[in-house]
Design an enzyme around this catalytic site. Structure first.
Site, PDB file in Angstrom:
ATOM      1  N   HIS A 141     -25.867 -35.024 -24.739  1.00  0.00           N
ATOM      2  CA  HIS A 141     -27.088 -34.660 -24.907  1.00  0.00           C
ATOM      3  C   HIS A 141     -28.126 -35.280 -25.791  1.00  0.00           C
ATOM      4  CE1 HIS A 141     -30.154 -31.426 -23.430  1.00  0.00           C
ATOM      5  NE2 HIS A 141     -29.977 -31.539 -22.342  1.00  0.00           N
ATOM      6  N   LYS A 143     -30.385 -37.285 -27.175  1.00  0.00           N
ATOM      7  CA  LYS A 143     -31.385 -38.290 -27.000  1.00  0.00           C
ATOM      8  C   LYS A 143     -31.784 -39.455 -28.820  1.00  0.00           C
ATOM      9  CE  LYS A 143     -32.584 -34.776 -24.642  1.00  0.00           C
ATOM     10  NZ  LYS A 143     -31.474 -34.547 -23.473  1.00  0.00           N
ATOM     11  N   ASP A 148     -32.660 -51.636 -35.478  1.00  0.00           N
ATOM     12  CA  ASP A 148     -32.931 -52.896 -36.428  1.00  0.00           C
ATOM     13  C   ASP A 148     -32.435 -51.802 -37.781  1.00  0.00           C
ATOM     14  OD1 ASP A 148     -33.070 -54.600 -35.054  1.00  0.00           O
ATOM     15  OD2 ASP A 148     -34.876 -55.264 -35.686  1.00  0.00           O
ATOM     16  N   HIS A 363     -40.177 -29.541 -21.109  1.00  0.00           N
ATOM     17  CA  HIS A 363     -38.974 -30.024 -21.751  1.00  0.00           C
ATOM     18  C   HIS A 363     -38.514 -30.095 -23.305  1.00  0.00           C
ATOM     19  CE1 HIS A 363     -34.871 -33.353 -21.355  1.00  0.00           C
ATOM     20  NE2 HIS A 363     -34.805 -32.145 -20.666  1.00  0.00           N
TER      21      HIS A 363
HETATM   22  C1  NAG Z   1     -31.448 -27.181 -20.234  1.00  0.00           C
HETATM   23  O1  NAG Z   1     -31.775 -28.651 -20.938  1.00  0.00           O
HETATM   24  C2  NAG Z   1     -31.813 -29.695 -19.173  1.00  0.00           C
HETATM   25  C3  NAG Z   1     -32.367 -30.907 -20.265  1.00  0.00           C
HETATM   26  O2  NAG Z   1     -32.626 -31.349 -20.822  1.00  0.00           O
HETATM   27  C4  NAG Z   1     -32.044 -29.064 -17.779  1.00  0.00           C
HETATM   28  O3  NAG Z   1     -32.167 -29.976 -17.295  1.00  0.00           O
HETATM   29  C5  NAG Z   1     -31.338 -27.951 -18.408  1.00  0.00           C
HETATM   30  O4  NAG Z   1     -30.883 -27.331 -16.723  1.00  0.00           O
HETATM   31  C6  NAG Z   1     -31.294 -26.623 -19.224  1.00  0.00           C
HETATM   32  N1  NAG Z   1     -30.751 -25.377 -18.903  1.00  0.00           N
HETATM   33  C7  NAG Z   1     -29.548 -25.132 -19.433  1.00  0.00           C
HETATM   34  C8  NAG Z   1     -29.337 -23.984 -19.027  1.00  0.00           C
HETATM   35  O5  NAG Z   1     -29.380 -26.172 -19.319  1.00  0.00           O
HETATM   36  C1  NAG Z   2     -25.255 -49.805 -33.940  1.00  0.00           C
HETATM   37  O1  NAG Z   2     -24.206 -48.950 -33.896  1.00  0.00           O
HETATM   38  C2  NAG Z   2     -23.099 -49.296 -34.184  1.00  0.00           C
HETATM   39  C3  NAG Z   2     -22.258 -48.893 -34.273  1.00  0.00           C
HETATM   40  O2  NAG Z   2     -21.560 -48.006 -34.626  1.00  0.00           O
HETATM   41  C4  NAG Z   2     -23.375 -49.888 -35.842  1.00  0.00           C
HETATM   42  O3  NAG Z   2     -22.313 -51.034 -36.418  1.00  0.00           O
HETATM   43  C5  NAG Z   2     -24.791 -50.314 -36.141  1.00  0.00           C
HETATM   44  O4  NAG Z   2     -25.648 -50.553 -38.070  1.00  0.00           O
HETATM   45  C6  NAG Z   2     -26.203 -49.698 -35.515  1.00  0.00           C
HETATM   46  N1  NAG Z   2     -27.132 -50.446 -35.892  1.00  0.00           N
HETATM   47  C7  NAG Z   2     -28.071 -50.010 -35.986  1.00  0.00           C
HETATM   48  C8  NAG Z   2     -29.321 -50.491 -35.771  1.00  0.00           C
HETATM   49  O5  NAG Z   2     -27.807 -48.323 -35.932  1.00  0.00           O
END
Ligand code: NAG
Ligand code: NAG
Ligand code: NAG
Ligand code: NAG
Ligand code: NAG
Ligand code: NAG
Ligand code: NAG
Length: 431
Positions: A141, A143, A148, A363
């Protein structure tokens, strides 16, 4: 001579500005949701994502629940899908220019995600994380967008066009912050390793993934604020995904509540003190206990702003009502603090908005106290800390003019005092 001085002056001004780390709160404000003039405004999530993708020269790493950046993914024809489509186009252009794009996504999104197309066109390397393989269940979950090793986004917004224009989101953007970003990227590396075929949870994570930045020793991030520079650390859930030194997300959250001296303001989509998805259903009062204890025993005033929409669970409303039990007696000084609950509802103004599935909701998942800020990716139910993969950033900063916690307090107040947030109605006695 005069020109030399002129250039020197320019250099002195330019060098620090271009190399200093910038930390910005970014928000998505759903279309047509307005606040009174003078209310705090922040850069949009869309602009933040577009800006860091524009900076990409070598690598973009994304971890995400799923990716539905096109209107057609949700069968929506509306101008508000444009921002998401623009992000997808940027990713395609970057992939085409030879920027390495890695995406790790929740397994259940496989076959339903824009990442499928990116992979097919060989514009991105895509892996899927199956949390069921690691003994906890749950989903990916988190994000995260990394660029770079210097820039990143972390927050509530999914890689979804709706997260840019039709859902209310809050996150943090870091630009030119290699130490912070490379520390956070170690969490991405955990997902990347675990989403390789046949991957097993290691008994001990490789030392390269351990961190010295955590609750005990947060990272001082130089944003040019001198003694007002913020201290930050990232935390991760579930705890089995935490290499040495990484603070568990739940511990970070509890610590923010415990270290509050006056108040705790929470903006979270869903709040249920139970493990509701993993079987068996279990009561999970870990956060709930902490909030009640803070209010009753330490005089802390608590505000919980949860989200109300067509999918809100009745169960959440009842649990939230129970949290307000002591507010009834707040007039008695020996009872100390109280807990107030409001529900934030994003209005639907147009038929087009009404027809968008799973949109028009707050959210946000953050908390702010008199001394710390906490920006997370998780709802407050047991599942998110016990099994689902999520992260948070905890921020401590002296109150200069515009500290990050102060910005969060201003955002929270804007929303709490707005017409979109209403006190929960608890019906009390049936007699
Ligand atoms: C929690 O958050 C997500 C999105 O991030 C939502 O879709 C979900 O239904 C939410 N609630 C529960 C109880 O998981
Ligand atoms: C992206 O992920 C790869 C694999 O985990 C890692 O080797 C690389 O350093 C990462 N690059 C960045 C910009 O986070
Ligand atoms: C909602 O926002 C859209 C796009 O900005 C605008 O065209 C429309 O007039 C607004 N509608 C209402 C009801 O405010
Ligand atoms: C995820 O892993 C579980 C347990 O290892 C397995 O039963 C399930 O089929 C996997 N899911 C997918 C979509 O591969
Ligand atoms: C999940 O919760 C159960 C029961 O409360 C506990 O035994 C287990 O250790 C927890 N697992 C994680 C990964 O937090
Ligand atoms: C804080 O704001 C005041 C008034 O706007 C200004 O005079 C002062 O220089 C600012 N201080 C800092 C540290 O930015
Ligand atoms: C209170 O009663 C109203 C009207 O019957 C109902 O719609 C609402 O869901 C109830 N609230 C709670 C928290 O039970």
């Amino acid at each position: 001579m005069r020109w030399t001085i002129f250039y020197l002056v320019i250099l002195v001004h330019l060098v620090p500005v271009t190399t200093l780390c910038q930390l910005k709160i970014v928000e998505s404000i759903p279309q047509n949701l307005t606040y009174p003039g003078g209310s705090p405004t922040h850069e949009s999530t869309f602009k933040g994502w577009a800006d860091i993708l524009n900076l990409a020269k070598n690598e973009v790493n994304i971890s995400s629940f799923y990716m539905t950046l096109k209107g057609s993914d949700t069968k929506t024809k509306d101008p508000s899908t444009k921002e998401g489509e623009q992000i997808l186009t940027s990713l395609k252009l970057l992939g085409g220019k030879g920027v390495t794009i890695r995406i790790v996504e929740e397994i259940s999104s496989k076959g339903k995600s824009d990442s499928d197309q990116l992979e097919k066109l060989k514009l991105a390397q895509v892996q899927h994380l199956n949390m069921s393989n690691f003994g906890t269940g749950g989903i990916l979950h988190t994000k995260f967008i990394f660029v770079d090793g210097k820039h990143m986004y972390v927050g509530s917004a999914n890689m979804d066009w709706r997260s840019l224009t039709q859902v209310k989101e809050l996150g943090i953007l870091a630009i030119n912050c290699p130490t912070l970003v490379q520390d956070a990227a170690k969490i991405f590396e955990v997902y990347w390793q675990l989403s390789k075929p046949g991957a097993k949870l290691p008994h001990v994570w490789p030392p390269a993934l351990s961190t010295s930045f955590n609750m005990q020793t947060p990272m001082k991030v130089d944003i040019g604020g001198g003694s007002n520079n913020p201290y930050l650390y990232l935390s991760s859930a579930p705890y089995t995904f935490c290499p040495t030194g990484r603070t568990r997300d739940l511990n970070a959250l509890l610590n923010v509540i415990r270290s509050a001296e006056k108040f705790v303001w929470i903006a979270v989509m869903d709040y249920i003190p139970a493990i509701i998805y993993n079987k068996p259903y279990q009561f999970w009062p870990v956060i709930d206990d902490e909030l009640r204890r803070a209010a009753i025993e330490r005089n802390i005033n608590i505000r919980v702003m949860a989200s109300y929409w067509s999918h809100t669970k009745e169960q959440m409303l009842q649990y939230l009502c129970s949290l307000t039990a002591d507010s009834q007696i707040k007039r008695y000084p020996h009872y100390g603090g109280w807990i107030d609950v409001k529900l934030f509802e994003v209005p639907v103004f147009t038929p087009e908005q009404k027809s968008i599935p799973f949109a028009r909701v707050n959210h946000n998942k953050y908390m702010v106290t008199d001394n710390k800020g906490y920006i997370g990716t998780s709802n407050w139910t047991g599942d998110y800390f016990n099994s689902t993969a999520g992260v948070s950033v905890t921020i401590q900063q002296k109150d200069g003019n515009n500290s990050l916690p102060q910005q969060l307090r201003d955002i929270f107040s804007r929303d709490w005092d707005s017409k979109y947030a209403k006190p929960i109605i608890c019906n009390g006695s049936v007699f």
